[in-house]
Design a protein around this motif. Structure first.
Motif, PDB file in Angstrom:
ATOM      1  N   VAL A   1       7.980 101.382 -15.165  1.00 21.82           N
ATOM      2  CA  VAL A   1       7.811 100.225 -16.049  1.00 21.82           C
ATOM      3  C   VAL A   1       9.067  99.382 -15.908  1.00 21.82           C
ATOM      4  O   VAL A   1      10.175  99.917 -15.756  1.00 21.82           O
ATOM      5  CB  VAL A   1       7.615 100.693 -17.513  1.00 21.82           C
ATOM      6  N   MET A   2       8.903  98.042 -15.911  1.00 20.63           N
ATOM      7  CA  MET A   2      10.078  97.167 -15.825  1.00 20.63           C
ATOM      8  C   MET A   2      10.277  96.412 -17.125  1.00 20.63           C
ATOM      9  O   MET A   2       9.308  96.177 -17.864  1.00 20.63           O
ATOM     10  CB  MET A   2       9.888  96.135 -14.713  1.00 20.63           C
ATOM     11  N   MET A   3      11.500  96.027 -17.390  1.00 19.00           N
ATOM     12  CA  MET A   3      11.779  95.084 -18.479  1.00 19.00           C
ATOM     13  C   MET A   3      12.720  94.026 -17.931  1.00 19.00           C
ATOM     14  O   MET A   3      13.730  94.357 -17.294  1.00 19.00           O
ATOM     15  CB  MET A   3      12.418  95.800 -19.670  1.00 19.00           C
ATOM     16  N   THR A   4      12.385  92.768 -18.174  1.00 22.46           N
ATOM     17  CA  THR A   4      13.152  91.657 -17.614  1.00 22.46           C
ATOM     18  C   THR A   4      14.099  91.123 -18.687  1.00 22.46           C
ATOM     19  O   THR A   4      13.646  90.709 -19.762  1.00 22.46           O
ATOM     20  CB  THR A   4      12.184  90.560 -17.131  1.00 22.46           C
ATOM     21  N   VAL A   5      15.402  91.171 -18.397  1.00 20.21           N
ATOM     22  CA  VAL A   5      16.435  90.750 -19.374  1.00 20.21           C
ATOM     23  C   VAL A   5      17.280  89.630 -18.754  1.00 20.21           C
ATOM     24  O   VAL A   5      17.834  89.829 -17.715  1.00 20.21           O
ATOM     25  CB  VAL A   5      17.318  91.946 -19.782  1.00 20.21           C
ATOM     26  N   THR A   6      17.302  88.460 -19.400  1.00 25.53           N
ATOM     27  CA  THR A   6      16.382  87.957 -20.393  1.00 25.53           C
ATOM     28  C   THR A   6      15.034  87.673 -19.732  1.00 25.53           C
ATOM     29  O   THR A   6      14.937  87.667 -18.509  1.00 25.53           O
ATOM     30  CB  THR A   6      16.895  86.612 -20.991  1.00 25.53           C
ATOM     31  N   ASN A   7      14.034  87.419 -20.548  1.00 26.73           N
ATOM     32  CA  ASN A   7      12.691  87.275 -20.024  1.00 26.73           C
ATOM     33  C   ASN A   7      12.455  85.830 -19.568  1.00 26.73           C
ATOM     34  O   ASN A   7      12.061  84.981 -20.359  1.00 26.73           O
ATOM     35  CB  ASN A   7      11.723  87.690 -21.131  1.00 26.73           C
TER      36      ASN A   7
ATOM     37  N   GLY B   1      13.305  82.568 -21.181  1.00 22.67           N
ATOM     38  CA  GLY B   1      14.710  83.035 -21.165  1.00 22.67           C
ATOM     39  C   GLY B   1      15.091  83.729 -22.454  1.00 22.67           C
ATOM     40  O   GLY B   1      16.230  83.652 -22.914  1.00 22.67           O
ATOM     41  N   GLN B   2      14.113  84.435 -23.048  1.00 20.58           N
ATOM     42  CA  GLN B   2      14.337  85.060 -24.357  1.00 20.58           C
ATOM     43  C   GLN B   2      14.841  86.489 -24.185  1.00 20.58           C
ATOM     44  O   GLN B   2      14.390  87.212 -23.299  1.00 20.58           O
ATOM     45  CB  GLN B   2      13.031  85.067 -25.155  1.00 20.58           C
ATOM     46  N   PRO B   3      15.762  86.917 -25.069  1.00 21.42           N
ATOM     47  CA  PRO B   3      16.357  88.245 -24.906  1.00 21.42           C
ATOM     48  C   PRO B   3      15.468  89.398 -25.382  1.00 21.42           C
ATOM     49  O   PRO B   3      14.510  89.204 -26.119  1.00 21.42           O
ATOM     50  CB  PRO B   3      17.609  88.160 -25.776  1.00 21.42           C
ATOM     51  N   VAL B   4      15.871  90.591 -24.954  1.00 21.71           N
ATOM     52  CA  VAL B   4      15.235  91.848 -25.367  1.00 21.71           C
ATOM     53  C   VAL B   4      16.289  92.601 -26.177  1.00 21.71           C
ATOM     54  O   VAL B   4      17.464  92.622 -25.792  1.00 21.71           O
ATOM     55  CB  VAL B   4      14.849  92.675 -24.114  1.00 21.71           C
ATOM     56  N   SER B   5      15.887  93.235 -27.278  1.00 16.12           N
ATOM     57  CA  SER B   5      16.881  93.950 -28.097  1.00 16.12           C
ATOM     58  C   SER B   5      17.133  95.341 -27.517  1.00 16.12           C
ATOM     59  O   SER B   5      16.271  95.919 -26.838  1.00 16.12           O
ATOM     60  CB  SER B   5      16.404  94.062 -29.546  1.00 16.12           C
ATOM     61  N   LEU B   6      18.304  95.885 -27.848  1.00 15.01           N
ATOM     62  CA  LEU B   6      18.618  97.241 -27.385  1.00 15.01           C
ATOM     63  C   LEU B   6      17.692  98.250 -28.048  1.00 15.01           C
ATOM     64  O   LEU B   6      17.276  99.226 -27.430  1.00 15.01           O
ATOM     65  CB  LEU B   6      20.072  97.576 -27.716  1.00 15.01           C
TER      66      LEU B   6
ATOM     67  N   PHE C   1      21.495  89.723 -17.279  1.00 14.58           N
ATOM     68  CA  PHE C   1      21.898  90.835 -18.156  1.00 14.58           C
ATOM     69  C   PHE C   1      23.009  90.435 -19.123  1.00 14.58           C
ATOM     70  O   PHE C   1      23.019  90.849 -20.286  1.00 14.58           O
ATOM     71  CB  PHE C   1      22.338  92.050 -17.322  1.00 14.58           C
ATOM     72  N   ALA C   2      23.964  89.615 -18.665  1.00  9.16           N
ATOM     73  CA  ALA C   2      25.124  89.296 -19.514  1.00  9.16           C
ATOM     74  C   ALA C   2      24.697  88.375 -20.656  1.00  9.16           C
ATOM     75  O   ALA C   2      25.117  88.553 -21.808  1.00  9.16           O
ATOM     76  CB  ALA C   2      26.227  88.660 -18.677  1.00  9.16           C
ATOM     77  N   GLU C   3      23.838  87.390 -20.325  1.00  7.66           N
ATOM     78  CA  GLU C   3      23.335  86.488 -21.384  1.00  7.66           C
ATOM     79  C   GLU C   3      22.544  87.300 -22.407  1.00  7.66           C
ATOM     80  O   GLU C   3      22.697  87.130 -23.617  1.00  7.66           O
ATOM     81  CB  GLU C   3      22.472  85.373 -20.759  1.00  7.66           C
ATOM     82  N   ASN C   4      21.711  88.241 -21.913  1.00  5.75           N
ATOM     83  CA  ASN C   4      20.918  89.067 -22.841  1.00  5.75           C
ATOM     84  C   ASN C   4      21.850  89.879 -23.751  1.00  5.75           C
ATOM     85  O   ASN C   4      21.637  89.954 -24.967  1.00  5.75           O
ATOM     86  CB  ASN C   4      20.004  90.014 -22.045  1.00  5.75           C
ATOM     87  N   CYS C   5      22.885  90.468 -23.161  1.00  5.01           N
ATOM     88  CA  CYS C   5      23.770  91.328 -23.968  1.00  5.01           C
ATOM     89  C   CYS C   5      24.597  90.500 -24.944  1.00  5.01           C
ATOM     90  O   CYS C   5      24.942  90.983 -26.031  1.00  5.01           O
ATOM     91  CB  CYS C   5      24.651  92.177 -23.060  1.00  5.01           C
ATOM     92  N   PHE C   6      24.903  89.251 -24.597  1.00  5.20           N
ATOM     93  CA  PHE C   6      25.621  88.403 -25.556  1.00  5.20           C
ATOM     94  C   PHE C   6      24.719  88.099 -26.757  1.00  5.20           C
ATOM     95  O   PHE C   6      25.180  88.092 -27.904  1.00  5.20           O
ATOM     96  CB  PHE C   6      26.118  87.113 -24.894  1.00  5.20           C
ATOM     97  N   PHE C   7      23.433  87.865 -26.504  1.00  2.00           N
ATOM     98  CA  PHE C   7      22.486  87.654 -27.618  1.00  2.00           C
ATOM     99  C   PHE C   7      22.412  88.910 -28.493  1.00  2.00           C
ATOM    100  O   PHE C   7      22.299  88.807 -29.714  1.00  2.00           O
ATOM    101  CB  PHE C   7      21.086  87.313 -27.090  1.00  2.00           C
ATOM    102  N   ILE C   8      22.465  90.083 -27.879  1.00  2.80           N
ATOM    103  CA  ILE C   8      22.447  91.332 -28.670  1.00  2.80           C
ATOM    104  C   ILE C   8      23.676  91.365 -29.586  1.00  2.80           C
ATOM    105  O   ILE C   8      23.574  91.664 -30.777  1.00  2.80           O
ATOM    106  CB  ILE C   8      22.418  92.566 -27.735  1.00  2.80           C
ATOM    107  N   LYS C   9      24.822  91.018 -29.017  1.00  2.00           N
ATOM    108  CA  LYS C   9      26.056  91.012 -29.819  1.00  2.00           C
ATOM    109  C   LYS C   9      25.907  90.043 -30.999  1.00  2.00           C
ATOM    110  O   LYS C   9      26.303  90.349 -32.120  1.00  2.00           O
ATOM    111  CB  LYS C   9      27.233  90.609 -28.934  1.00  2.00           C
TER     112      LYS C   9
END
Ligand code: PLP
Length: 460
Positions: free
Chosen positions: A176-182, A187-192, A216-224
């Motif tokens: 299964v794949m998950m695209t971060v960000t989507n 361009g929407q993030p996925v939560s941890l 990945f970095a943009e997604n992780c910044f949104f998580i933060k």
């Protein structure tokens, strides 16, 4: 106050082009922005892929290129950086993201297999289908609704994923794949939390999880910024936690690798890595260069470190949000909320007088070029419309994506983009629909030629 966390050392001139020249250029391009020569574009928002400005350290790194066929020092540098950031054992360089996808899917997918994702990007979908597999989208309902506001609109719908597993059986799903960000969902993030729950679900069925890691970095910044419990954690730390939940990843470094070309594939499994490397030798090159020059590997190693700078990520995400807010305040119909790399105009609402058979999003992209020399991309009927049983089928959404290259444009450039769109919004009734005069049998949006259905006031 939105201030660039860099200063400019080298400049690339851009030329403002007269309205007459723009009208002539878009006519010659058959109202298709892909066919425009880049020197006829003032602000180029066609894509954020491969369009980043490299830093002084990256340009200096190019001079350290070790162009040995095997065992280049730059490969070992890249390998150590990727291992440290992502935590995977095997690092397999490729010249861009879709080759990583091709290598992975042609190794694990065979005819009849199914690969779920939150939403597949076009190239992941195409690479799954190319080897006879089925690519299924399982993102949450909100991902498909441009008006829904959700902090993690890229999340996987776990109930839907579970249904897919039961329907097709565990043996039919190699991963299964998950695209971060989507990207395909705005361009929407996925939560941890969502990635963790997806991994737990997949563990119960013995299915591996891979991340499509381009942003990945943009997604992780949104998580933060958005996910409870992560405000005080570093982005680097969040990245490590995210990738510890996956068995591997594919990466187009043309996005968050801050390079103009490059990518890689990571896995932990030794046997799978061997299979992939053997195929890599056949299609890309030796496993220590993977279709790239040594200097490209060096620039990528440096870019992957720079992208984790939180001042950079704060500016990057704020710049996109700022453009979104300027447009939203003027009442422009947009996909909500702002994504990590792009702002999406809702063309059906922008041009309600243009019916879908006349390509409203393509008409909007062409009008935006005429208005301000701005190049954006249509994601609508030209890209996704198709014939089924002799009848045309249209997509639900007609969008125009304004993708913002990394470290390239200033806040003032974004103000110019917003002003041009707002001016066009005031005169939107002057924009006319388009009809096709040429279309290729596949991926027609790249080469299509169109003309206006009636002479427009815009292009007079
Ligand atoms: C989410 C996603 N996956 C994969 C790719 C493919 O990467 P590349 O263009 O480097 O082949 C892209 C490129 O835009 C993307 O956005």
């Amino acid at each position: 106050m939105l201030t660039e966390p860099f200063k400019i050392k080298v400049v690339e001139p851009i030329r403002s082009i007269s309205r007459e020249e723009r009208i002539q250029a878009i006519r010659e391009a058959g109202f298709n922005v892909f066919r425009l020569p880049a020197d006829k574009v003032f602000i180029d928002l066609l894509t954020d892929s491969g369009t980043s400005a490299m830093s002084q350290a990256q340009w200096a790194g190019l001079m350290l290129g070790d162009e040995s066929y095997a065992g280049s020092q730059n490969f070992f540098h890249l390998q150590s950086v990727v291992r440290e950031i992502f935590g995977f054992k095997h690092v397999i360089p490729t010249h861009q993201g879709r080759v990583a996808e091709h290598l992975l899917f042609s190794t694990v997918v065979t005819a009849g297999k199914v690969v779920p994702n939150n939403i597949h990007f076009d190239t992941t979908r195409a690479n799954v289908e190319h080897v006879g597999g089925r690519a299924l989208d399982c993102a949450i309902r909100e991902a498909f609704d441009p008006d829904a506001d959700h902090p993690f609109k890229g999340n996987m719908d776990l109930a839907k994923l579970e249904r897919v597993i039961h329907e097709h059986g565990r043996e039919a799903i190699p991963l299964v794949m998950m695209t971060v960000t989507n990207n395909s969902g705005g361009g929407q993030p996925v939560s941890l939390a969502n990635i963790r729950e997806t991994r737990q679900l997949l563990d119960r069925h013995g299915i591996p999880l891979f991340l499509d890691a381009c942003r990945f970095a943009e997604n992780c910044f949104f998580i933060k910024e958005r996910e409870p419990g992560y405000r005080d954690r570093s982005v680097r730390d969040i990245v490590r936690e995210m990738f510890s939940l996956a068995h591997g990843c594919t990466m187009s470094a043309k996005k968050d690798g801050l390079v103009n070309i490059g990518g890689f594939l990571c896995v932990n499994d030794d046997a799978l890595a061997d299979q992939i490397k053997n195929l890599l030798i056949l299609v890309e090159g030796f496993p220590t260069y993977g279709g790239l020059a040594g200097r490209d590997l060096e620039a990528m190693a440096i870019g992957l470190t720079e992208v984790l700078d939180e001042d950079y990520l704060r500016f990057r995400t704020a710049q996109v949000r700022n453009l979104w807010e300027m447009l939203d305040q003027a009442g422009i119909p947009l996909v909500r909320p702002a994504g990590g790399h792009a702002v999406y105009l809702n063309a059906r609402r922008f041009l309600p007088h243009i019916p879908q058979p006349q390509f409203p999003a393509q008409a909007l992209a062409a009008a935006l070029y005429i208005e301000g020399g701005i190049r954006a991309v249509e994601i609508g009927s030209l890209m996704f419309g198709r014939m089924e049983n002799g009848r045309p089928v249209y997509p639900d959404l007609e969008l125009v994506r304004l993708a913002i290259p990394r470290r390239v444009y200033t806040t003032q450039h974004m103000r110019y983009v917003a002003d041009s769109i707002i001016d066009l919004w005031r005169r939107r009734d002057q924009v006319r629909g388009l009809r096709l005069t040429y279309e290729a049998p596949v991926l027609r949006h790249f080469t299509a030629r169109l003309e206006e259905v009636e002479p427009s006031v815009m292009a007079r």
